[in-house]
Design an enzyme around this catalytic site. Sequence first.
Site, PDB file in Angstrom:
ATOM      1  N   HIS A  67       0.859  -1.197   0.000  1.00  0.00           N
ATOM      2  CA  HIS A  67       0.000   0.000   0.000  1.00  0.00           C
ATOM      3  C   HIS A  67       0.894   1.246   0.000  1.00  0.00           C
ATOM      4  CE1 HIS A  67      -2.916   3.010   1.142  1.00  0.00           C
ATOM      5  NE2 HIS A  67      -3.859   2.153   0.796  1.00  0.00           N
TER       6      HIS A  67
ATOM      7  N   GLU B 285      -4.144   1.815  -7.378  1.00  0.00           N
ATOM      8  CA  GLU B 285      -4.527   2.920  -6.505  1.00  0.00           C
ATOM      9  C   GLU B 285      -3.649   4.133  -6.794  1.00  0.00           C
ATOM     10  OE1 GLU B 285      -6.723   1.508  -2.773  1.00  0.00           O
ATOM     11  OE2 GLU B 285      -4.615   1.574  -2.289  1.00  0.00           O
TER      12      GLU B 285
ATOM     13  N   GLY C  58      -8.031   8.979  -0.509  1.00  0.00           N
ATOM     14  CA  GLY C  58      -8.518   9.853   0.556  1.00  0.00           C
ATOM     15  C   GLY C  58      -8.686  11.311   0.165  1.00  0.00           C
TER      16      GLY C  58
ATOM     17  N   GLY D 113     -11.245   2.412   1.171  1.00  0.00           N
ATOM     18  CA  GLY D 113     -10.679   2.862   2.440  1.00  0.00           C
ATOM     19  C   GLY D 113     -11.746   3.561   3.268  1.00  0.00           C
TER      20      GLY D 113
END
Length: 233
Positions: A85, A157, A163, A215
Amino acid sequence: MIVALNNKCNLTKEEFIPYQKELIEIKTSAKLIWCPSNIYLGMMNNSNLAIGAQNVNSKNSGAYTGEISAVQLKSLNVKYCIVGHSERREYQHESNEEINNKIKQLLKEDIIPILCVGEQKKDRDNHQEEQIITTEVLEAIKDLSEAEKNKIIIAYEPIWAIGTGLIPTTEEITKTIDVIKNLLPSNKVLYGGSANENNIEELKKVSNIDGYLLGGISLKPEKLKIFLKKLEK
Ligand code: PGA
């Protein structure tokens, strides 16, 4: 469709118990993979959700204070594990070599790695996303057999989308997922980065997506239910 839930470093024990109750009641035809904080992996008392971890030690069990090995994850019935990640690449300085070792540890224990790859905003502005993603994928799967490679799930991603509420255009996502599928034609590829109940209709236009890594919205069961309903329509 696969929908993986990345709770990241969230939820106290008091919050986790009611959250788990809501989550296990969700009905969906999507394959849900739930990745809570490691401290909760031994507390999962269900069923309809496959369990994933957010991280694994790059080495076997032993004198590695603070780490959790793939063998330990397997003993907790963990079937999936996120690796690479961007938050770990940035804050824990995880290298592609370490990510490759983590994938090897997981595969030895029959745990499916969910390998995250993605470019920064500046890379996309400089049209370098293909190169960045190709390097991340190839270095992560180094020395694996064909059969081992085929087991990995890739999550595309874009770092600038995580976010932030921003997502790439459907054309950009399609093109980048194609880059990954050219390298690994039999593998499932997820999209992650600000996917939510408001943009799922738009994301559904991307025909080569095999699922999503969520998320923020993973922590909000009400919104997650709307997302899953729209996904199924
Ligand atoms: P986000 O996170 O959905 O909150 O953007 C996705 C992720 O980091 O996996």
